[in-house]
Design a protein around this motif. Structure first.
Motif, PDB file in Angstrom:
ATOM      1  N   PHE A  75       0.824  -1.209   0.000  1.00  0.00           N
ATOM      2  CA  PHE A  75       0.000   0.000   0.000  1.00  0.00           C
ATOM      3  C   PHE A  75       0.856   1.256   0.000  1.00  0.00           C
ATOM      4  CE2 PHE A  75      -3.875  -2.269   0.304  1.00  0.00           C
ATOM      5  CZ  PHE A  75      -4.905  -1.347   0.130  1.00  0.00           C
ATOM      6  N   PHE A  76       1.914   1.264   0.796  1.00  0.00           N
ATOM      7  CA  PHE A  76       2.736   2.470   0.851  1.00  0.00           C
ATOM      8  C   PHE A  76       3.577   2.647  -0.408  1.00  0.00           C
ATOM      9  CE2 PHE A  76       1.487   2.838   5.207  1.00  0.00           C
ATOM     10  CZ  PHE A  76       1.556   4.212   5.432  1.00  0.00           C
ATOM     11  N   GLU A  77       3.864   1.551  -1.088  1.00  0.00           N
ATOM     12  CA  GLU A  77       4.631   1.659  -2.328  1.00  0.00           C
ATOM     13  C   GLU A  77       3.762   2.062  -3.513  1.00  0.00           C
ATOM     14  OE1 GLU A  77       6.423  -2.150  -2.792  1.00  0.00           O
ATOM     15  OE2 GLU A  77       8.120  -1.708  -1.450  1.00  0.00           O
ATOM     16  N   ARG A  78       2.500   1.607  -3.537  1.00  0.00           N
ATOM     17  CA  ARG A  78       1.695   1.751  -4.752  1.00  0.00           C
ATOM     18  C   ARG A  78       0.375   2.499  -4.576  1.00  0.00           C
ATOM     19  NH1 ARG A  78       2.954  -2.719  -8.470  1.00  0.00           N
ATOM     20  NH2 ARG A  78       0.806  -2.564  -9.213  1.00  0.00           N
ATOM     21  N   ILE A  79      -0.221   2.428  -3.402  1.00  0.00           N
ATOM     22  CA  ILE A  79      -1.603   2.880  -3.239  1.00  0.00           C
ATOM     23  C   ILE A  79      -1.716   4.222  -2.523  1.00  0.00           C
ATOM     24  CG2 ILE A  79      -3.889   2.228  -2.439  1.00  0.00           C
ATOM     25  CD1 ILE A  79      -2.686   0.353  -4.562  1.00  0.00           C
ATOM     26  N   VAL A  80      -1.083   4.349  -1.368  1.00  0.00           N
ATOM     27  CA  VAL A  80      -1.228   5.561  -0.566  1.00  0.00           C
ATOM     28  C   VAL A  80      -0.831   6.827  -1.327  1.00  0.00           C
ATOM     29  CG1 VAL A  80      -0.399   6.753   1.515  1.00  0.00           C
ATOM     30  CG2 VAL A  80      -1.039   4.332   1.628  1.00  0.00           C
ATOM     31  N   PRO A  81       0.252   6.827  -2.120  1.00  0.00           N
ATOM     32  CA  PRO A  81       0.589   8.049  -2.863  1.00  0.00           C
ATOM     33  C   PRO A  81      -0.335   8.335  -4.049  1.00  0.00           C
ATOM     34  CG  PRO A  81       2.509   6.608  -2.599  1.00  0.00           C
ATOM     35  CD  PRO A  81       1.288   5.797  -2.277  1.00  0.00           C
ATOM     36  N   ALA A  82      -1.053   7.303  -4.525  1.00  0.00           N
ATOM     37  CA  ALA A  82      -1.796   7.452  -5.774  1.00  0.00           C
ATOM     38  C   ALA A  82      -3.264   7.821  -5.577  1.00  0.00           C
ATOM     39  CB  ALA A  82      -1.713   6.155  -6.589  1.00  0.00           C
ATOM     40  N   TYR A  83      -3.825   7.574  -4.393  1.00  0.00           N
ATOM     41  CA  TYR A  83      -5.260   7.757  -4.196  1.00  0.00           C
ATOM     42  C   TYR A  83      -5.549   8.444  -2.863  1.00  0.00           C
ATOM     43  CZ  TYR A  83      -5.461   4.314  -7.943  1.00  0.00           C
ATOM     44  OH  TYR A  83      -5.281   3.643  -9.124  1.00  0.00           O
ATOM     45  N   ALA A 108      -2.564   0.035  10.614  1.00  0.00           N
ATOM     46  CA  ALA A 108      -1.233   0.632  10.529  1.00  0.00           C
ATOM     47  C   ALA A 108      -1.123   1.582   9.345  1.00  0.00           C
ATOM     48  CB  ALA A 108      -0.179  -0.469  10.424  1.00  0.00           C
ATOM     49  N   ILE A 109      -1.770   1.237   8.237  1.00  0.00           N
ATOM     50  CA  ILE A 109      -1.738   2.101   7.053  1.00  0.00           C
ATOM     51  C   ILE A 109      -2.353   3.457   7.375  1.00  0.00           C
ATOM     52  CG2 ILE A 109      -2.676   2.420   4.726  1.00  0.00           C
ATOM     53  CD1 ILE A 109      -2.507  -0.684   4.453  1.00  0.00           C
ATOM     54  N   LEU A 110      -3.514   3.443   8.007  1.00  0.00           N
ATOM     55  CA  LEU A 110      -4.204   4.696   8.317  1.00  0.00           C
ATOM     56  C   LEU A 110      -3.455   5.495   9.377  1.00  0.00           C
ATOM     57  CD1 LEU A 110      -7.886   3.403   8.284  1.00  0.00           C
ATOM     58  CD2 LEU A 110      -6.788   4.884   6.594  1.00  0.00           C
ATOM     59  N   ALA A 111      -2.777   4.801  10.295  1.00  0.00           N
ATOM     60  CA  ALA A 111      -2.019   5.499  11.332  1.00  0.00           C
ATOM     61  C   ALA A 111      -0.780   6.192  10.769  1.00  0.00           C
ATOM     62  CB  ALA A 111      -1.616   4.521  12.430  1.00  0.00           C
ATOM     63  N   ASP A 112      -0.190   5.594   9.732  1.00  0.00           N
ATOM     64  CA  ASP A 112       1.091   6.096   9.221  1.00  0.00           C
ATOM     65  C   ASP A 112       0.982   6.901   7.935  1.00  0.00           C
ATOM     66  OD1 ASP A 112       2.133   4.703  11.335  1.00  0.00           O
ATOM     67  OD2 ASP A 112       2.877   3.010  10.130  1.00  0.00           O
ATOM     68  N   CYS A 113      -0.199   6.973   7.335  1.00  0.00           N
ATOM     69  CA  CYS A 113      -0.299   7.557   5.992  1.00  0.00           C
ATOM     70  C   CYS A 113      -0.141   9.077   5.987  1.00  0.00           C
ATOM     71  CB  CYS A 113      -1.614   7.161   5.328  1.00  0.00           C
ATOM     72  SG  CYS A 113      -3.087   7.821   6.128  1.00  0.00           S
ATOM     73  N   GLY A 121       4.476  15.525  -0.281  1.00  0.00           N
ATOM     74  CA  GLY A 121       3.833  16.718  -0.820  1.00  0.00           C
ATOM     75  C   GLY A 121       2.399  16.508  -1.231  1.00  0.00           C
ATOM     76  N   ILE A 122       1.741  15.504  -0.645  1.00  0.00           N
ATOM     77  CA  ILE A 122       0.354  15.211  -0.983  1.00  0.00           C
ATOM     78  C   ILE A 122      -0.554  15.770   0.104  1.00  0.00           C
ATOM     79  CG2 ILE A 122      -1.327  13.403  -1.494  1.00  0.00           C
ATOM     80  CD1 ILE A 122       1.033  11.593  -2.244  1.00  0.00           C
ATOM     81  N   ALA A 123      -1.429  16.661  -0.270  1.00  0.00           N
ATOM     82  CA  ALA A 123      -2.334  17.282   0.702  1.00  0.00           C
ATOM     83  C   ALA A 123      -3.602  16.452   0.865  1.00  0.00           C
ATOM     84  CB  ALA A 123      -2.691  18.697   0.244  1.00  0.00           C
ATOM     85  N   GLY A 124      -4.243  16.621   2.020  1.00  0.00           N
ATOM     86  CA  GLY A 124      -5.530  15.972   2.233  1.00  0.00           C
ATOM     87  C   GLY A 124      -5.403  14.620   2.889  1.00  0.00           C
ATOM     88  N   PRO A 125      -6.506  14.131   3.454  1.00  0.00           N
ATOM     89  CA  PRO A 125      -6.508  12.845   4.167  1.00  0.00           C
ATOM     90  C   PRO A 125      -6.530  11.655   3.218  1.00  0.00           C
ATOM     91  CG  PRO A 125      -8.701  13.769   4.167  1.00  0.00           C
ATOM     92  CD  PRO A 125      -7.821  14.806   3.525  1.00  0.00           C
ATOM     93  N   PHE A 126      -6.287  10.483   3.807  1.00  0.00           N
ATOM     94  CA  PHE A 126      -6.365   9.221   3.077  1.00  0.00           C
ATOM     95  C   PHE A 126      -7.350   8.318   3.806  1.00  0.00           C
ATOM     96  CE2 PHE A 126      -5.053   4.774   2.519  1.00  0.00           C
ATOM     97  CZ  PHE A 126      -5.040   4.674   1.136  1.00  0.00           C
ATOM     98  N   ALA A 127      -8.267   7.706   3.069  1.00  0.00           N
ATOM     99  CA  ALA A 127      -9.265   6.810   3.663  1.00  0.00           C
ATOM    100  C   ALA A 127      -9.194   5.448   2.981  1.00  0.00           C
ATOM    101  CB  ALA A 127     -10.663   7.397   3.523  1.00  0.00           C
ATOM    102  N   LEU A 128      -9.462   4.420   3.756  1.00  0.00           N
ATOM    103  CA  LEU A 128      -9.364   3.048   3.266  1.00  0.00           C
ATOM    104  C   LEU A 128     -10.515   2.226   3.808  1.00  0.00           C
ATOM    105  CD1 LEU A 128      -7.885   0.621   1.954  1.00  0.00           C
ATOM    106  CD2 LEU A 128      -6.456   0.517   4.029  1.00  0.00           C
ATOM    107  N   ARG A 129     -11.177   1.514   2.927  1.00  0.00           N
ATOM    108  CA  ARG A 129     -12.306   0.651   3.294  1.00  0.00           C
ATOM    109  C   ARG A 129     -12.003  -0.772   2.827  1.00  0.00           C
ATOM    110  NH1 ARG A 129     -16.928  -0.425   6.340  1.00  0.00           N
ATOM    111  NH2 ARG A 129     -18.599  -1.295   5.070  1.00  0.00           N
TER     112      ARG A 129
END
Length: 314
Positions: A75-83, A108-113, A121-129
């Motif tokens: 997720f941190f390599e491919r998903i979190v930066p892209a969406y 852990a993803i939501l805690a560290d994202c 340099g990515i603004a705004g929150p990240f949500a995962l379902r």
């Protein structure tokens, strides 16, 4: 808002659908003796697996979904930066640990994202379902395809979430195994008990094949039919009638444990295709995953749609 869709490798959809909708895949590792095959839904690798390795019933093959730590890394390599909002859809939790592993990773993803996105340099929150599809193979494909279509159409994440929660309770998935060996001796490891020992012995001797229903996280035989071709025909004809009655999705998913071009030759498929054309329903045809093949064997045929569950044969 950038909305992404992630599916585990057992979800059956055409490779071009995955590509065109930007769907990421959570791999499944298949252990074959001392060898390991990573299932990322590569069609050529999957066909080689069917041809070269699956045929040996003595091979002790097992599937190993990604552990939580590997999901976190991916997720941190491919998903979190892209969406900004991601729907991760897995096979039914009662048959695969992928849902549990992804759920563990999500904390852990939501805690560290947040710091990771800020550093990039990515603004705004990240949500995962994380979503349990409550279905298998083509059934999971119905849910993933719906999510991807809604995301492409610009639907709001909350509307997508509500739709997926509703739809997963109404996905009707059917399958006919080509070989009862896998359902009996391998599928049972995943909790699949649709074919018991006596049924297996009688079915093998008399060439009786079950039509298995996957629905709301459970599997059960809804018919036992003499001859594989007739069982497949009855399954397709049943789904064709459901399309004519009216279904709740604009697509039906069909997958086959072998060259997907052979689907055209399967008995009953012309009736299904005709019903889909009459009702403007898209058929998403695909090669059944190597992950599925370990549990249900080559030659298995699966079809699924979203809509009302009616008695088989109605």
């Amino acid at each position: 808002m950038r909305i992404g869709v992630v599916a585990d490798a057992s979800c059956d959809l055409p490779p071009e659908f995955y590509r065109d909708h930007g769907i990421d895949i959570l791999p499944v590792v298949i252990r074959i003796g001392e060898q390991h095959l990573v299932d990322v839904r590569d069609p050529q690798a999957t066909l080689r697996f069917y041809a070269e390795q699956l045929a040996d019933k003595g091979v002790d093959a097992e599937t190993q979904p990604l552990p939580a730590e590997a999901i976190y890394t991916r997720f941190f390599e491919r998903i979190v930066p892209a969406y900004d909002y991601v729907f991760c859809i897995t096979a039914m939790a009662s048959r695969s640990p992928m849902f549990e592993n992804a759920t563990k990773a999500s904390f852990a993803i939501l805690a560290d994202c947040k710091p990771a996105r800020a550093a990039a340099g990515i603004a705004g929150p990240f949500a995962l379902r994380i979503v349990d599809s409550k279905n298998l193979f083509s059934g999971a494909g119905v849910l993933v395809a719906e999510a991807a279509k809604l995301a492409r159409a610009g639907a709001h994440p909350h509307d997508i979430r509500r739709r997926l929660d509703e739809l997963r309770e109404n996905i009707c998935g059917y399958m006919v195994p080509g070989d009862l060996y896998y359902i009996r001796n391998r599928g049972i490891k995943k909790g699949e008990r649709s074919v018991g020992l006596i049924s297996y012995a009688i079915g093998s001797a008399l060439d009786i094949k079950p039509v298995i229903l996957c629905y709301r996280g459970e599997t059960q035989p809804v018919a036992k039919v003499r001859n594989y071709e007739r069982a497949v025909e009855r399954m397709f004809e049943h789904v064709a009638r459901q399309i004519d009655h009216g279904i709740d999705t604009g697509h039906v998913c069909v997958s086959y444990g072998g060259d997907p071009d052979y689907i055209d030759q399967l008995p009953g498929y012309p009736a299904l295709a005709a019903a889909a054309q009459r009702n403007n329903i898209e058929i998403l045809r695909s090669l059944m995953s190597a992950t599925a093949a370990v549990n249900v064997g080559a030659g298995c045929v699966a079809v699924a749609y979203g809509g009302e569950l009616r008695s088989f044969g109605e």
